[in-house]
Design an enzyme around this catalytic site. Sequence first.
Site, PDB file in Angstrom:
ATOM      1  N   TYR A 157       5.610   3.423  -3.200  1.00  0.00           N
ATOM      2  CA  TYR A 157       4.393   2.964  -3.394  1.00  0.00           C
ATOM      3  C   TYR A 157       3.724   1.739  -2.638  1.00  0.00           C
ATOM      4  O   TYR A 157       2.670   1.884  -1.975  1.00  0.00           O
ATOM      5  CB  TYR A 157       3.950   2.763  -4.708  1.00  0.00           C
ATOM      6  N   LYS A 161       0.809   1.540   0.346  1.00  0.00           N
ATOM      7  CA  LYS A 161      -0.477   0.970   0.111  1.00  0.00           C
ATOM      8  C   LYS A 161      -0.668   0.088   1.333  1.00  0.00           C
ATOM      9  O   LYS A 161      -1.607  -0.024   1.812  1.00  0.00           O
ATOM     10  CB  LYS A 161      -0.330   0.413  -1.331  1.00  0.00           C
TER      11      LYS A 161
END
Length: 257
Positions: A157, A161
């Site tokens: 993740y 990002k």
Amino acid sequence: MFTSLSGRVVIVTGASKGIGRGIAKRFAAAGCRVVVVARDRHAANLVAEDIAVTGGRAVAIAADIATEAGAHAIAAAAQDHFGGIDILCANAGVFPSARLEDMTAADFDEVMGINLRGTFLSVKACMAALEKTGRGRIVVTSSITGPITGFPGWSHYGASKAGQLGFVRTAAIELAAKGITINAVLPGNIATEGLLAMGEDYTNAMASSIPLKRLGSVEDIANAALFFATEEAGYITGQTLVIDGGQVLPESLAALD
């Protein structure tokens, strides 16, 4: 007082819940016509219906923005229903937890596919319509996790990002010639269904580590996204805005004592 956005067309991906739903409803309240995008059509319909109940205009679209077909579908839907695209809020994202020893290549690819590839594909599909407006706006939902902080279980993740911000900075240069701005909001711990599902102990611990001593709301993020879409933000591009209640500021928890 900001120039009205009434009548402008906004696509919000990942809009069936959490931050995406908050963004969709905030833009609708500002008078925008909203394309509510989610993989689950029923969930997208519920958000569109909520908007309609309050007097707004919205259409629900089911699409997987990690695919080229899905990205082209959302752009086509906006133009078919509302005649164009003024604003793209590339918000869709997933955050399953998996530590490195347990993470599979498929786990990694799924997160990168939706969060990073999906951002790229959504922007690419909407570029031509955004250029036609002469004042196109793109707002990407990134996170403090990855670009600034880390958290066990979220290496994939965090990578997605951080990757979004690399994409935003170069895309801003290329899109400037087309009259399109692109910026990113970086939420901290926001009181969404996903975060609250992690349990009261987790949310209390997170709140205690934030100088403002509370989690953020989806409205906090939606208001920032709305600002980036305004005429008044037209000279801002390639930038990031951290919305975290000061979470990343303390050197250690001792600073909060």
